[in-house]
Every structure is written in C-alpha cells, then in structure tokens.
Design a protein around this motif. Structure first.
Motif, mmCIF file in Angstrom:
data_model
loop_
_atom_site.group_PDB
_atom_site.id
_atom_site.type_symbol
_atom_site.label_atom_id
_atom_site.label_comp_id
_atom_site.label_asym_id
_atom_site.label_seq_id
_atom_site.Cartn_x
_atom_site.Cartn_y
_atom_site.Cartn_z
ATOM 1 N N THR A 109 0.688 -1.206 -0.004
ATOM 2 C CA THR A 109 -0.019 -0.150 0.012
ATOM 3 C C THR A 109 0.763 1.177 -0.032
ATOM 4 N N ILE A 110 1.967 1.196 0.495
ATOM 5 C CA ILE A 110 2.773 2.443 0.488
ATOM 6 C C ILE A 110 3.675 2.530 -1.041
ATOM 7 N N SER A 141 13.381 0.677 -8.273
ATOM 8 C CA SER A 141 13.400 1.210 -6.682
ATOM 9 C C SER A 141 12.143 1.186 -6.236
ATOM 10 N N ILE A 142 11.798 0.979 -4.655
ATOM 11 C CA ILE A 142 10.685 0.602 -4.084
ATOM 12 C C ILE A 142 10.290 2.054 -3.548
ATOM 13 N N GLY A 143 8.892 2.385 -3.810
ATOM 14 C CA GLY A 143 8.308 3.647 -3.256
ATOM 15 C C GLY A 143 8.110 3.686 -1.873
ATOM 16 N N VAL A 144 8.341 4.859 -1.391
ATOM 17 C CA VAL A 144 8.208 4.957 0.201
ATOM 18 C C VAL A 144 7.376 6.481 0.243
ATOM 19 N N PHE A 145 6.798 6.674 1.294
ATOM 20 C CA PHE A 145 6.370 7.906 1.733
ATOM 21 C C PHE A 145 6.462 8.600 3.066
ATOM 22 N N LEU A 146 6.936 9.836 3.069
ATOM 23 C CA LEU A 146 7.494 10.541 4.290
ATOM 24 C C LEU A 146 6.742 11.450 4.593
ATOM 25 N N PRO A 186 9.147 5.909 8.292
ATOM 26 C CA PRO A 186 8.822 5.255 6.855
ATOM 27 C C PRO A 186 9.773 3.939 6.756
ATOM 28 N N ASN A 187 9.357 3.195 5.713
ATOM 29 C CA ASN A 187 10.335 1.723 5.702
ATOM 30 C C ASN A 187 11.384 1.932 4.712
ATOM 31 N N THR A 188 12.376 2.731 5.146
ATOM 32 C CA THR A 188 13.616 3.166 4.726
ATOM 33 C C THR A 188 14.892 2.405 5.101
ATOM 34 N N GLY A 189 14.772 1.499 6.081
ATOM 35 C CA GLY A 189 15.841 0.846 6.838
ATOM 36 C C GLY A 189 16.735 -0.159 6.313
ATOM 37 N N LEU A 190 16.156 -0.805 5.204
ATOM 38 C CA LEU A 190 16.826 -2.096 4.763
ATOM 39 C C LEU A 190 17.740 -1.697 3.672
ATOM 40 N N SER A 191 19.164 -2.130 3.899
ATOM 41 C CA SER A 191 20.011 -1.878 3.173
ATOM 42 C C SER A 191 20.085 -2.744 2.077
ATOM 43 N N GLY A 197 11.310 8.134 -2.690
ATOM 44 C CA GLY A 197 10.113 8.509 -1.922
ATOM 45 C C GLY A 197 9.345 9.738 -2.192
ATOM 46 N N VAL A 198 8.359 9.733 -1.873
ATOM 47 C CA VAL A 198 7.463 11.067 -1.789
ATOM 48 C C VAL A 198 7.722 11.542 -0.262
#
Length: 615
Positions: A109-110, A141-146, A186-191, A197-198
């Motif tokens: 959903t993110i 790339s995977i999308g994230v939302f901040l 936000p789900n930004t932690g995994l190397s 991101g937005v």
C-alpha cells in the motif's frame, strides 16, 4: 446482482450441507460480486515466497517480503493503471496479500498507493516524473512515503521539514531543522533495497513560507543511503518485519522538476495563494491516505476472515474428552459462542467495508464531506472488530494458534498496525464524529423509536435496525446538547471538545454499527436462494444481538428494552448458535480462502497428517 455461475463448479470450502448454488451465492454476496478474480489471485499467491518459514531474522523476513512484492508487481497490470482505474482489483489485491504476508501488504500500500498514486496524480505527464514512475513500476526502486514527523504524529500539517529553493541552482535543499522534525517510521531501513520517496516538506522561497508541498526524493540506491540522507533503523516490530526507520535530511538537493502539485508557479514568484488554496493543496498531497484507509481496512478484515476460517475448521476437528465421550471442541458452547460471534462480526464488517469500497470507487471526493466521514468510521470500527476477532481466534486455538505456520499469530500484528496506520483509529473516529456533530455533511437518522414490546421484536431484523437508528440519534442529540452546554459555560475550545469527546466517540461507533447492520440487511435482501437467505439472516441476527448485548445497560436505562428482554438475550443468542453451528464450515468457506493457499496444519482435514507433511 450478478447471477451465480454453476458450471463448471469450483470447489467451495466447507460446502455440502446446503445446495451448491446457495453456497456460491454466499461467496458472491460477501465478495460484492468480485469473486471472479479468486482464481487469478489464488494462483498469484500460491508461490512459495508466501509460505511461512521459521527461524528467519526480521531483516531476512523483510527482504523476503520485498521479493514477494516484486513477484506481485511482475504479474499484475502496470502500476499506474492499477492505482488509477482498477480500484476493485486493487482492494482485492490487498485482501489476498494480507492473508498470506501481513508485512508485504504494508509495503504494497505504501509503494503502490501512497507513492505511485501520489506521484501519478500530482506530477504524471511530465517527462522527468514519468521516468521516475517507470522506475517504480519496474520496481528498480521501491516507493516510500515520508510525511509524519517524530514530534507531530498525525498533525502532519504542522511539519517542519524544510525545502528551501535555491534559485541560482534551480534546486531545492531539503533539511531537517531539529530532532522533532525527523521523519518517523517510513520503511527506509533495509540496506540493499533502492528507495524512492514522496517527501512532504515546507516550501520556502526567498524567505517566504509557502506551505507544505510533496517532493520526489531519492532515499537509497543500490549502494546505500543517498548523500545527505541519514537513516536510523527503529529495530524490531514484533510480527511485522517492515524496515521502519527514522529518516533525516541534511542539505539534500532535489531537482526543480521533482516538486509536485503545481509548485512551479509558486517558485516563479506567484506565491502559494490563500489559506484555503493551501489547505486544498495539502489535502491533495494527502489524498491517497484516504485510499490507504480502505486498502488496509480491507486487508485486515480479510486476515480476520482467514483467522476465523482456520479457527472454525480446527474447532470442528480437535476432539476433547467430555463426560466420558469424545466430542469436537467446537461442540462446547463456551467455544463456539466466541467463534460464531467473531464469524458474524466479520460478515458484518465485510459488508460495511464493501460499502466503503463502492463509495471510494464512485468518483465522489473521498477527501471531504460524507465520504471522508464514512471511510474514517469504517476504518475505525472494522479494524477494531478485526483485531478482536483475531485475538479470539488465537485464544480459541490454544497453543496451536501461537505458531506462525498456523497463520493467526501473524495476523495479530497486522491488526495492531492497522489500528494505528493511516490515522490512529481513535483520532480518525473522533475527527469524523466531531464534524458530524457540527452538522457537516451529515444528517442524523429520524428518531422513530422501535416497538420493542412487540412479540419477537428482538428476532426481527427490521425492528433491530430501527433500534440501532434510535441509538445513533439519541447519542447524537446527547453529544450535541453537551457540546452546547459546555460552550455556554464559557469553556475554551480545548475544554469544550475534550468534554464532548467520549460521547462523540460513542456516537461515531454507533453510526458505524448502524451502517453495518443496514448493509448486511441489504445483502440478505439480495439473496435469491432460500437457504443462503435464511443463513445470512441468522448471521445478521447473531451480529445484531451481540451489539445489543454489548450496550444492554444503555438500552435498559433508556427504557427501550425491558429487564426481561435483557435477561433473555443470552438464550436468544444460544438459539441462533445452535442454528448456525451445523453450517459453520459452509459459512466460513464463503470467505473465499482455502487451506490450499494458507497451508495451516490446524485447518487441514487431518491436522495430524498435516504436521507430518509440514515436518
């Protein structure tokens, strides 16, 4: 309503006690006519990526869920098409994903809704933005939302992250001005996973604060975090392996083309316009959050349905000694009472969520007015109910329910996360209820008190529906009266709303319950087969009487129900349970899941053999 196709006849889990056509109709009604995609999604999620694996670390589970997300992306239609024109399929996708991988449904959903949906709506059609959308669609790339900041929670309008326009370089410089302004979770932690991101930030042009705008910002590439971006992982979130983190910006430069939603005019010197224009722009930036409410609520209710399916099947097969004989544990009233209540509640919440999906897909503005209220209250009422149902199923399965291979334990964290995500339930419920109490896009039901003294009034869906309308209207009037009295006393705005909030919350929930009963009753009326209509009617009564029992003291104090009627409620419920118990597997089979997909040993026909196979 679409007609039931009876040839060929796919297997219906639990069918057999009622005619095939009636069982198929139950499934069709619950799916709102969308079960045509069942086979497609069952095949999509049959991949071994969605089979629980023990002994993995949270990071390994997160990486596996990202692989699952890429698997889904490779098999579905283009992302922009999915989020813009395929709302029904989009919601169904979340339901199936939630059942097999609760972590992945959050990523989904993110990525699709919040990131791609926002970028496509506010910047699509521009070459630079379309190139970024293509990257996200390919999942390069995977999308994230901040949006949310550490110090401001749901109050994203107060955020302090700054995007200062550098006119000479024609770029924006994004900075986190203090620790409270760091972007929270936000789900930004995994190397090793590239993230685009937005980012919502406060635009500053030549010293002027122009309000909050969305920007497209590269957070990670394949080698690590991008220059100026600092990511602090938040650690484990038991049950959900999402790589949540705190994200900070230190002079991150963003091309002018990455500013979304008409910001070019502001940068050119036109200014952000009036306060109302700024509010509308901010609402557009957050618009996909409304869609996210429906996505996550659909998902958690689907997971709760799967939990009920597993628990009922196990209850009918787990045998216990009782008075010198062996009986299924489901035969015990204290066991089936809890599971049949959870089942009836998930039927009701499914029909309520179906109405929210239709409302969202109707083209009406989901960001304001009646639609906003309905989506918010549906999210709160349905996800709380799903959380309760999942907890009940976990307990009724005993120690078996604690193991991830039996699925239910993994749904617990999903429910807890959904109650908080896309707006904390208590906050979104109160926000909607307060606006409704002010008469904004809401007309209370007419107060026609039901004649509960009539014979069998508690067995009559029409009278019970009137009972719930009466309760909603009385709670509305009481809350309005308290609001007016508090204002007249000279109390300030905070004290006024703080005093009214408990009654507002009760009114908001009553509205959701009334809507669920009405949607359920409409589904019963659409049933064409006598057997399915009678079963649905009994499940509706089971849900309605549980709600009456929950608030029995209120009805008693209001003089709507007599003491004898209140004392008789447990016997009425027990009578319904005896009617529903023989059909329990047909009723949960209509949820559309099967153990071929779930692979839960305790939901198997022979769970002893299933454990051998799993071993």
């Amino acid at each position: 309503m679409p007609s039931v196709n009876t040839s060929p006849r796919p297997p219906l889990p639990g069918a057999g006690q009622i005619p095939y056509e009636a069982a198929a109709e139950l499934r069709l009604l619950l799916s709102d006519g969308r079960c045509v995609d069942d086979e497609r999604f069952a095949d999509l999620f049959a991949d071994e990526l969605f089979t629980p694996v023990d002994g993995m670390s949270p990071a390994e589970n997160a990486e596996r869920s990202y692989r699952g997300l890429r698997h889904v992306g490779s098999r579905m239609e283009p992302a922009r098409e999915l989020v813009s024109t395929g709302a029904d399929r989009f919601f169904s996708l979340h339901e199936w994903a939630a059942v097999v991988d609760p972590t992945m449904v959050s990523m989904m959903t993110i990525h699709y809704n919040l990131c791609i949906g926002t970028i496509a709506a506010l910047g699509g059609g521009r070459p630079e933005i379309d190139a970024l959308l293509g990257e996200l669609e390919r999942m390069d790339s995977i999308g994230v939302f901040l949006a949310t900041e550490l110090g401001y929670g749901n109050n994203v309008a107060a955020m302090r992250t700054k995007a200062v326009y550098d006119r000479e370089a024609d770029e924006f410089v994004i900075t986190t001005p203090g620790p409270e302004a760091r972007k929270f979770m936000p789900n930004t932690g995994l190397s090793g996973v590239a993230k685009l991101g937005v980012v919502l930030a406060r635009l500053e042009v030549e010293g002027r604060d122009e309000g909050v705008f969305p920007f497209v910002v590269r957070i990670r590439d394949g080698d690590g975090t991008c220059p100026g971006v600092r990511v602090q992982p938040l650690g484990d979130k038991p049950g959900l392996a999402l790589d949540n983190a705190i994200t900070t910006f230190d002079g991150v430069r963003v091309p002018r083309a990455h500013l979304l939603d008409g910001g070019e005019d502001v940068v050119a010197g036109g200014g952000a316009g009036s306060a109302s224009t700024r509010r509308l722009r901010f609402a557009r930036a957050m618009q996909r959050v409304q869609t996210g409410k429906v996505c996550l609520t659909s998902g958690v209710v689907a997971a709760a349905r799967a939990g009920v399916y597993i628990a009922v099947r196990y209850g009918n097969r787990r045998r216990v000694a009782s008075s010198g004989r062996s009986v299924p544990v489901m035969a015990h009233r204290t066991h089936h009472d809890a599971l049949l209540a959870a089942m009836a509640e998930m039927y009701a919440m499914t029909f309520l969520v179906n109405a929210a999906k239709r409302l969202h897909s109707s083209g009406r503005d989901a960001g304001s007015g009646e639609a906003k209220h309905e989506l918010a209250i549906t999210k709160a009422v349905a996800s709380w109910a799903a959380q309760d149902a999942i907890a009940t199923c976990r307990e009724r399965c005993g120690a078996q329910g604690m193991f991830s291979r039996n699925r239910i334990a993994t749904y617990v964290a999903l429910a807890q996360g959904t109650v908080t995500a896309e707006g904390d339930n208590q906050v979104v419920l109160l926000d909607a209820a307060h606006e409704m109490l002010l008469g904004l896009a809401y007309t209370p039901p007419a107060d026609a008190a039901p004649d509960m003294a009539a014979p069998d009034s508690l067995r009559t869906p029409e009278q019970l529906a009137r009972l719930f309308r009466h309760r909603e209207r009385r709670l509305y009037d009481d809350a309005r009266s308290l609001l007016a009295d508090t204002r007249r006393s000279g109390a300030d705005a905070f004290t006024t709303w703080n005093t009214t909030s408990p009654r507002a919350a009760e009114f908001g929930r009553a509205h959701g319950v009334r809507r669920a009963v009405e949607e359920f009753a409409e589904a019963v009326a659409r049933a064409e087969h006598e057997e399915s209509r009678e079963l649905l009617g009994s499940v509706l009564l089971r849900f309605a009487l549980a709600e009456v029992s929950r608030d029995a003291s209120w009805y008693l104090c209001e003089g709507v129900l007599s003491p004898d009627q209140v004392r008789g409620l447990p016997d009425l419920v027990a009578e319904l349970d005896l009617r529903l118990l023989p059909h329990s597997e047909e009723l949960v089979g209509a949820f559309g899941v099967s153990n071929d997909l779930l692979g839960a040993p305790i939901a198997s026909d022979d769970y002893f053999a299933a454990y051998d196979d799993a071993g």
